[in-house]
Design a protein around this motif. Structure first.
Motif, PDB file in Angstrom:
ATOM      1  N   THR A  79      39.071  32.142  30.429  1.00 12.48           N
ATOM      2  CA  THR A  79      38.751  32.893  31.638  1.00 12.48           C
ATOM      3  C   THR A  79      37.666  33.915  31.343  1.00 12.48           C
ATOM      4  O   THR A  79      37.697  34.576  30.311  1.00 12.48           O
ATOM      5  N   SER A  80      36.718  34.042  32.255  1.00 14.81           N
ATOM      6  CA  SER A  80      35.698  35.085  32.111  1.00 14.81           C
ATOM      7  C   SER A  80      36.147  36.325  32.856  1.00 14.81           C
ATOM      8  O   SER A  80      37.034  36.276  33.703  1.00 14.81           O
ATOM      9  N   ASP A  81      35.502  37.454  32.553  1.00  9.76           N
ATOM     10  CA  ASP A  81      35.886  38.712  33.194  1.00  9.76           C
ATOM     11  C   ASP A  81      35.492  38.769  34.664  1.00  9.76           C
ATOM     12  O   ASP A  81      35.848  39.699  35.362  1.00  9.76           O
ATOM     13  N   GLN A  90      36.608  30.209  35.249  1.00  9.09           N
ATOM     14  CA  GLN A  90      37.611  29.640  34.364  1.00  9.09           C
ATOM     15  C   GLN A  90      37.226  28.217  34.005  1.00  9.09           C
ATOM     16  O   GLN A  90      36.534  27.540  34.761  1.00  9.09           O
ATOM     17  N   ARG A 147      29.508  40.452  28.255  1.00  8.41           N
ATOM     18  CA  ARG A 147      30.673  40.222  29.110  1.00  8.41           C
ATOM     19  C   ARG A 147      31.862  39.852  28.231  1.00  8.41           C
ATOM     20  O   ARG A 147      31.751  39.841  27.014  1.00  8.41           O
ATOM     21  N   GLN A 148      32.985  39.515  28.825  1.00  6.37           N
ATOM     22  CA  GLN A 148      34.185  39.209  28.046  1.00  6.37           C
ATOM     23  C   GLN A 148      34.847  37.926  28.524  1.00  6.37           C
ATOM     24  O   GLN A 148      34.736  37.568  29.704  1.00  6.37           O
ATOM     25  N   ILE A 149      35.545  37.264  27.589  1.00  8.00           N
ATOM     26  CA  ILE A 149      36.362  36.104  27.917  1.00  8.00           C
ATOM     27  C   ILE A 149      37.742  36.310  27.298  1.00  8.00           C
ATOM     28  O   ILE A 149      37.919  37.130  26.415  1.00  8.00           O
ATOM     29  N   LYS A 150      38.695  35.548  27.787  1.00  7.62           N
ATOM     30  CA  LYS A 150      40.013  35.545  27.147  1.00  7.62           C
ATOM     31  C   LYS A 150      40.495  34.109  27.072  1.00  7.62           C
ATOM     32  O   LYS A 150      40.162  33.275  27.913  1.00  7.62           O
ATOM     33  N   PHE A 154      43.656  34.719  33.734  1.00  7.69           N
ATOM     34  CA  PHE A 154      43.226  36.085  34.022  1.00  7.69           C
ATOM     35  C   PHE A 154      44.359  37.086  33.836  1.00  7.69           C
ATOM     36  O   PHE A 154      44.156  38.174  33.310  1.00  7.69           O
ATOM     37  N   LYS A 159      44.014  38.809  24.624  1.00  9.83           N
ATOM     38  CA  LYS A 159      43.033  39.897  24.539  1.00  9.83           C
ATOM     39  C   LYS A 159      41.687  39.455  25.109  1.00  9.83           C
ATOM     40  O   LYS A 159      41.296  38.307  24.967  1.00  9.83           O
ATOM     41  N   TRP A 160      40.988  40.387  25.717  1.00  7.92           N
ATOM     42  CA  TRP A 160      39.612  40.141  26.134  1.00  7.92           C
ATOM     43  C   TRP A 160      38.727  40.222  24.892  1.00  7.92           C
ATOM     44  O   TRP A 160      38.892  41.118  24.066  1.00  7.92           O
ATOM     45  N   PRO A 162      34.651  40.212  23.530  1.00 13.01           N
ATOM     46  CA  PRO A 162      33.262  40.313  23.974  1.00 13.01           C
ATOM     47  C   PRO A 162      32.430  39.113  23.536  1.00 13.01           C
ATOM     48  O   PRO A 162      32.568  38.621  22.419  1.00 13.01           O
TER      49      PRO A 162
END
Length: 174
Positions: A79-81, A90, A147-150, A154, A159-160, A162
């Motif tokens: 998932t992206s932020d 996603q 940006r961040q992904i996990k 969502f 954890k997110w 970077p």
């Protein structure tokens, strides 16, 4: 005789197709091995790989070494932020790879946006480099760098992480 000639022709044709295939990196001179370790402590696994890379790197004729660890995702979702929970930002994946900082440079896979991995990027939850296809699917036309992904949905507890770069697409089937 005819069957043997046809088989030889098909083999030569297949070899030509494979020779012309763009893997996204130059496989010439790249040697690899697979290791299966039954170690539950992730810090120990990292130390084993680091020690192994250091030992191999000093061998005659070795120009560069790297490691990667293929890991499975339980729910198969990244998932992206910018995800809103409706599916945008996603993507479904079965595996991701934890790699040493020299992985992309060893294979000659260019980073097309942002930067390559650096020493220390594995601290504080790590950093991510995604390929061009993942960047497009997760972030559309926006730059994913910064940006961040996990590795999860969502609302998951993951954890997110970077995103520090985008690498050229590569077929890494070994």
């Amino acid at each position: 005789t005819m069957v043997l000639l046809m088989g030889t022709g098909l083999l030569l044709r297949a070899a030509a197709v494979v020779d012309d295939y763009d893997f996204g990196y130059n496989p010439n001179g790249v040697y690899y091995t697979n290791l299966w370790l039954e170690i539950e402590d992730t810090a120990t696994v990292g130390n084993v790989f680091r020690d192994g890379l250091e030992r191999v790197a000093v061998m005659p004729g070795i120009l560069s070494v790297a490691s990667r660890e293929r890991l499975s995702l339980l729910n198969g979702l990244v998932t992206s932020d910018q995800a809103t929970g409706r599916g945008d930002g996603q993507m479904n994946v079965r595996q991701y790879q934890r790699v040493s900082e020299s992985f992309l440079s060893t294979l000659g896979i260019p980073v097309v946006l942002g930067r390559d991995f650096q020493v220390g990027d594995d601290q504080d939850g790590g950093r991510a480099i995604i390929d061009q296809d993942a960047a497009r699917q997760l972030f559309g036309n926006e730059s994913p760098v910064g940006r961040q992904i996990k590795l999860g949905g969502f609302d998951s507890d993951a954890k997110w992480v970077p995103v520090v770069g985008v690498a050229q697409n590569a077929a890494l089937s070994f």
